[in-house]
Design a protein around this motif. Structure first.
Motif, PDB file in Angstrom:
ATOM      1  N   VAL A  40       0.894  -0.874  -0.040  1.00 42.77           N
ATOM      2  CA  VAL A  40      -0.027   0.275  -0.183  1.00 42.77           C
ATOM      3  C   VAL A  40       1.016   1.240  -0.050  1.00 42.77           C
ATOM      4  CG1 VAL A  40      -1.918   1.366   1.343  1.00 42.77           C
ATOM      5  CG2 VAL A  40      -1.649  -1.477   1.123  1.00 42.77           C
ATOM      6  N   PHE A  41       0.683   2.454  -0.650  1.00 42.74           N
ATOM      7  CA  PHE A  41       1.731   2.959  -0.616  1.00 42.74           C
ATOM      8  C   PHE A  41       0.651   4.803  -0.695  1.00 42.74           C
ATOM      9  CE2 PHE A  41       3.756  -0.146  -3.447  1.00 42.74           C
ATOM     10  CZ  PHE A  41       4.488   0.440  -3.363  1.00 42.74           C
ATOM     11  N   ALA A  42       1.029   5.693  -0.273  1.00 45.40           N
ATOM     12  CA  ALA A  42       0.458   6.602  -0.420  1.00 45.40           C
ATOM     13  C   ALA A  42       1.614   7.567  -1.318  1.00 45.40           C
ATOM     14  CB  ALA A  42       0.553   7.371   1.193  1.00 45.40           C
ATOM     15  N   LEU A  43       1.153   9.229  -0.919  1.00 48.25           N
ATOM     16  CA  LEU A  43       2.040  10.047  -1.475  1.00 48.25           C
ATOM     17  C   LEU A  43       3.048  10.349  -0.518  1.00 48.25           C
ATOM     18  CD1 LEU A  43       2.684  12.209  -4.321  1.00 48.25           C
ATOM     19  CD2 LEU A  43       0.092  13.549  -3.060  1.00 48.25           C
ATOM     20  N   SER A  44       4.423  10.735  -1.369  1.00 43.67           N
ATOM     21  CA  SER A  44       5.522  11.408  -0.409  1.00 43.67           C
ATOM     22  C   SER A  44       5.459  12.615  -1.768  1.00 43.67           C
ATOM     23  CB  SER A  44       6.373  10.423  -1.326  1.00 43.67           C
ATOM     24  OG  SER A  44       7.654  10.978  -0.198  1.00 43.67           O
ATOM     25  N   GLN A  45       6.136  14.082  -1.036  1.00 39.00           N
ATOM     26  CA  GLN A  45       6.369  15.069  -1.342  1.00 39.00           C
ATOM     27  C   GLN A  45       7.999  15.193  -0.987  1.00 39.00           C
ATOM     28  OE1 GLN A  45       3.049  17.740   0.745  1.00 39.00           O
ATOM     29  NE2 GLN A  45       3.161  18.406  -1.796  1.00 39.00           N
ATOM     30  N   SER A  46       8.485  14.747  -0.103  1.00 35.24           N
ATOM     31  CA  SER A  46      10.272  14.605   0.166  1.00 35.24           C
ATOM     32  C   SER A  46      10.722  13.622  -0.466  1.00 35.24           C
ATOM     33  CB  SER A  46      10.391  14.968   1.687  1.00 35.24           C
ATOM     34  OG  SER A  46       9.192  13.846   2.290  1.00 35.24           O
ATOM     35  N   GLY A  47      10.389  12.979  -1.674  1.00 28.49           N
ATOM     36  CA  GLY A  47      11.287  11.572  -1.998  1.00 28.49           C
ATOM     37  C   GLY A  47      10.337  10.302  -1.800  1.00 28.49           C
ATOM     38  N   ALA A  48      10.825   9.040  -2.530  1.00 33.20           N
ATOM     39  CA  ALA A  48       9.878   7.878  -1.409  1.00 33.20           C
ATOM     40  C   ALA A  48      10.665   7.187  -0.913  1.00 33.20           C
ATOM     41  CB  ALA A  48      10.401   7.339  -3.497  1.00 33.20           C
ATOM     42  N   SER A  49      10.493   6.948  -0.076  1.00 34.47           N
ATOM     43  CA  SER A  49      11.032   5.143   1.059  1.00 34.47           C
ATOM     44  C   SER A  49      11.782   5.010   0.605  1.00 34.47           C
ATOM     45  CB  SER A  49       9.488   5.069   1.847  1.00 34.47           C
ATOM     46  OG  SER A  49       8.547   4.356   1.050  1.00 34.47           O
TER      47      SER A  49
ATOM     48  N   LYS B  15       6.013  -5.455   1.720  1.00 35.08           N
ATOM     49  CA  LYS B  15       6.285  -4.715   2.678  1.00 35.08           C
ATOM     50  C   LYS B  15       5.355  -4.644   3.533  1.00 35.08           C
ATOM     51  CE  LYS B  15      10.722  -3.270   1.181  1.00 35.08           C
ATOM     52  NZ  LYS B  15      10.956  -2.599   0.049  1.00 35.08           N
ATOM     53  N   PRO B  16       5.408  -4.310   5.245  1.00 35.48           N
ATOM     54  CA  PRO B  16       4.913  -4.467   6.686  1.00 35.48           C
ATOM     55  C   PRO B  16       4.729  -3.032   6.752  1.00 35.48           C
ATOM     56  CG  PRO B  16       7.911  -4.016   6.915  1.00 35.48           C
ATOM     57  CD  PRO B  16       7.604  -4.625   5.460  1.00 35.48           C
ATOM     58  N   ARG B  17       4.727  -1.859   5.999  1.00 31.07           N
ATOM     59  CA  ARG B  17       3.879   0.020   6.039  1.00 31.07           C
ATOM     60  C   ARG B  17       3.985   0.538   5.107  1.00 31.07           C
ATOM     61  NH1 ARG B  17       8.518   3.235   4.999  1.00 31.07           N
ATOM     62  NH2 ARG B  17      10.128   2.586   4.316  1.00 31.07           N
ATOM     63  N   VAL B  18       3.253   0.993   5.324  1.00 36.06           N
ATOM     64  CA  VAL B  18       2.962   2.096   4.508  1.00 36.06           C
ATOM     65  C   VAL B  18       4.739   2.732   3.314  1.00 36.06           C
ATOM     66  CG1 VAL B  18       1.778   3.801   3.126  1.00 36.06           C
ATOM     67  CG2 VAL B  18       0.351   2.321   4.637  1.00 36.06           C
ATOM     68  N   GLU B  19       4.246   2.282   2.010  1.00 39.01           N
ATOM     69  CA  GLU B  19       5.418   3.516   1.684  1.00 39.01           C
ATOM     70  C   GLU B  19       4.648   4.333   0.925  1.00 39.01           C
ATOM     71  OE1 GLU B  19       9.285   1.534   0.298  1.00 39.01           O
ATOM     72  OE2 GLU B  19       7.725  -0.770  -0.688  1.00 39.01           O
ATOM     73  N   GLN B  20       5.699   5.319   0.889  1.00 32.94           N
ATOM     74  CA  GLN B  20       5.641   6.378   0.052  1.00 32.94           C
ATOM     75  C   GLN B  20       6.073   6.809  -1.477  1.00 32.94           C
ATOM     76  OE1 GLN B  20       5.600   8.578   4.804  1.00 32.94           O
ATOM     77  NE2 GLN B  20       4.368   9.785   3.217  1.00 32.94           N
ATOM     78  N   ALA B  21       5.850   7.417  -2.565  1.00 33.98           N
ATOM     79  CA  ALA B  21       6.405   8.194  -3.830  1.00 33.98           C
ATOM     80  C   ALA B  21       5.189   8.729  -3.672  1.00 33.98           C
ATOM     81  CB  ALA B  21       6.692   6.638  -4.019  1.00 33.98           C
TER      82      ALA B  21
END
Length: 473
Positions: free
Chosen positions: A332-341, A405-411
């Motif tokens: 599951v992914f959420a948005l990132s404004q500061s760079g991908a996780s 992955k065990p946590r929400v990632e961001q990109a």
């Protein structure tokens, strides 16, 4: 002196006339090669409520001249450098009777090396004709997008769908007529939306009052991102479901030929049925699909449509893929404004953001600038809410299958950039993994996925009640 003793004569220089003749022959042969060099590889028709698309794929770039006739509405296109072929004739049979925009297609040899294609339309339209360079599995494409002159309003479409579901069937002989709702009973939660659209022409319809539901006790919650909380609202909750890819863009393709666009649409339909049958805190829920069939929707348009219906959540559904079949698990992914996780998250976001290139977006469209502006307004509060939504969804998916992955990632996913809607992208599994591809094809697993996503959405709203707001248009 023998003949061999005579000195050899120098070769005669070619005359100016012979050079001109040879040059003309080369030019003629080159022109014929160009005129007959384009081979039609495939033709496709993609009907959709918002627009219908006709695609002609060839091995070289096609040159076309078009003109539009208003009465009766039709688009004529002269394609230069080709002759009428069986592939082009196939377009006639590819138009289905239920196409909302195209009545039929006619093709013929208009002149030597020029094929005329006429698209007869069911209503006034705003056609767009453009070409696309080779990308992914496609070579050169000539595209006709036929948009209705009166665009489809997604909010009105949602209202019409709600009315169809709430309008009772005509009473049969001996049946008792339902009594009108009592004053203390709640009205249809879409009543405010219908009232706001009352000025628009169209058949009148009176919504049927919803069945009374017991009031739920206030729910205390700490809203992430500093947004205001609401304990009880009397309105519909709208969840925008976004099946990835579609139409010209098949998405990832598994080893057995399973297409991502087909799997995620089936999961979205199953989830829609569950959402439409659910209430949270006494408030009915309604699902809105950014695409409800096999057609291409640009990334910016998906965001715009969700905002147009003032969705409370945005869930984009996908199936992951990687270069090796060993990768597996849901994400599951959420948005990132500061760079991908992570590097993998950045790689995936870049791949998903290329959907417009594969699906075929008209870069000359004026709406392109508006869509780009929409994608640059995301807020910290939206990202925090999205992480909260993603966490509960990931937990529910982990109960039915393996997690990547065990946590929400961001990109930086373009489709997650609605500034005022908590938005997540769910990668249901790796379609490039043979075992997970088989699961994605399974009706039982699709049902399990829809159930898990439904539980996660319900859990999110239990802790984060929707804001009490008026849905203005």
């Amino acid at each position: 002196m023998t003949a061999d003793a005579h000195p050899a004569r120098p070769p005669r220089a070619p005359s100016r006339r012979s050079l001109l003749q040879a040059g003309s022959l080369v030019l003629l042969l080159g022109t014929q090669q160009i005129a007959r060099g384009a081979s039609i590889l495939a033709v496709r028709v993609w009907p959709a409520p918002e627009y219908s698309r006709v695609t002609i794929e060839s091995d070289t770039k096609l040159v076309a001249k078009q003109f539009f006739v208003t009465t009766p509405p039709r688009l004529a296109v002269d394609i230069e450098g080709i002759d009428l072929s069986p592939e082009l004739r196939e377009l006639v049979a590819k138009v289905k009777p239920d196409d909302p925009n195209i009545a039929g297609i006619r093709v013929g040899q208009n002149a030597p090396g020029v094929v005329r294609l006429v698209v007869d339309l069911k209503q006034a339209a705003q056609p767009q004709v453009f070409t696309l360079p080779p990308i992914a599995a496609y070579q050169h494409r000539l595209v006709f997008d036929l948009y209705p002159a009166e665009p489809v309003d997604p909010l009105e479409a949602l209202i019409a769908e709600r009315l169809r579901d709430t309008t009772p069937a005509a009473p049969t002989a001996g049946a008792t007529t339902a009594q009108p709702a009592k004053p203390h009973e709640p009205a249809d939660p879409l009543g405010d939306l219908i009232a706001q659209h009352a000025h628009r022409p169209g058949p009148s319809a009176t919504p049927t009052p919803a069945a009374p539901t017991p009031a739920a006790p206030p729910v205390a919650a700490n809203r992430p991102g500093g947004r205001a909380t609401a304990t009880q609202t009397d309105r519909i909750i709208i969840v925008a479901l976004d099946p990835g890819h579609g139409g010209e863009d098949p998405g990832a393709i598994g080893p057995a030929g399973t297409r991502e666009k087909d799997v995620v649409l089936r999961v979205a339909h199953l989830l829609r049925d569950r959402i439409n049958a659910t209430t949270v805190g006494g408030n009915p829920m309604r699902a809105f699909l950014t695409r409800d069939g096999d057609y291409f929707v640009p990334l910016g348009t998906r965001v715009e449509k969700a905002r147009r219906v003032q969705a409370d959540l945005f869930v984009s559904i996908h199936a992951d893929a990687f270069t090796t079949p060993a990768a597996r698990g849901a994400s599951v992914f959420a948005l990132s404004q500061s760079g991908a996780s992570s590097t993998a998250a950045r790689w995936l976001a870049n791949k998903e953001n290329q959907a417009d290139l594969v699906g075929g977006l008209n870069v000359q469209s004026k709406d392109r600038h508006v869509q780009r502006a929409l994608l640059d307004m995301s807020t910290t509060a939206q990202i925090n809410d999205s992480l909260a939504l993603g966490t509960v969804l990931l937990g529910e998916i982990g109960n039915i299958g393996r997690l990547h992955k065990p946590r929400v990632e961001q990109a930086g996913f373009a489709v997650l950039k609605a500034p005022d809607i908590p938005s997540v992208l769910v990668e249901t599994a790796f379609i490039s993994n043979p075992e997970e591809e088989a699961r994605l094809r399974s009706s039982a697993y699709q049902q399990q996925l829809a159930d898990a996503l439904m539980r996660g959405i319900t859990r999110y709203f239990a802790k984060n009640p929707p804001l009490a707001r008026s849905r203005s248009v």
